[in-house]
Design a protein around this motif. Structure first.
Motif: not given
Ligand code: SAH
Length: 213
Positions: A56-73, A113-122
């Motif tokens: 999914f898009p998470i803003g700033y042209d970036q994405t949260i990876s598909q669950p399977f991709t994360i699990a595979f890696m 920077t703003p993505l890092a801040r959002k990640a920190e909040d989550a």
């Protein structure tokens, strides 16, 4: 309350339908996916679809990876409970949360920077292990805390990640998408001072960029 129950069911379904059926067998890893609330790491408007089989898009042209991709890696990286893990590309923070439940400590670097801040909040809202975040250019690694037992890169570079490889322990492993004419997830394993490189599967990641935004 009702929503919480729905999300738990959605997580179980995600684990069974997207991960187990595709060969993810590591019980600790499957447990981590059952426990981390992925819907808290994406835009609330998309939360209902958080456990779908996609990125999914998470803003700033970036994405949260598909669950399977994360699990595979992570499964290929073989993260153990005593490992110190370096993650390049915190993004939403979701993968950092998963890793932190498997490892001793996670160090994660994000260049936006703003993505890092959002990640920190989550990450503050969920149960995790030890995570240290920083804004910076992850391609340089994190020398102050090196060496790392495991390194995972969530953005694609065209070259062998030399600086990051130099920050691995003697038995360390690094996994990263490497782009050329096609893009592949590559696993580098350090043995007797040399690196054994294995091409694991085709992939498509956002590019690894220098500098900080
Ligand atoms: N695993 C993350 C993936 C995020 S996408 C998740 O599931 O949410 C990859 C992230 O890498 C993006 O947020 C992007 O900004 C970041 N990135 C790209 N180049 C980088 C660099 N050189 N250093 C640190 N982060 C970088």
């Amino acid at each position: 309350m009702e929503a919480t129950i729905d999300y738990r069911i959605a997580r179980r379904r995600m684990v069974e339908e997207q991960l187990v059926t595709r060969g993810i067998t590591d019980e600790r890893l499957l447990d981590a996916f059952l426990n981390v609330p992925r819907h808290l790491f994406i835009d609330p408007a998309l939360a209902r679809r958080a456990y779908d089989d996609c990125s999914f898009p998470i803003g700033y042209d970036q994405t949260i990876s598909q669950p399977f991709t994360i699990a595979f890696m992570i499964q290929a990286l073989e993260v153990g409970p005593d490992d110190r893990v370096l993650e390049i590309g915190t993004g939403s923070g979701y993968q950092s949360a998963i890793l932190s439940l498997l490892a001793r400590e996670v160090y994660s670097i994000e260049r936006i920077t703003p993505l890092a801040r959002k990640a920190e909040d989550a990450l503050r809202q969920v149960t995790t292990g030890r995570i240290r975040l920083k804004v910076g250019d992850g391609s340089k690694g994190w020398r102050g805390y090196a060496p790392f037992d495991r390194i995972i890169v969530s953005a694609a570079s065209s070259d062998r990640p030399k600086t990051l490889l130099s920050q691995l322990t003697p038995e360390g492993k690094l996994i990263a998408p490497i782009s050329g004419s096609s893009e592949y997830i590559m696993l580098f394993t350090r043995k007797n001072g040399r690196f054994v490189k294995r091409r694991l599967k085709r992939c498509a990641f956002v590019p690894l960029k220098g500098g900080v935004d």
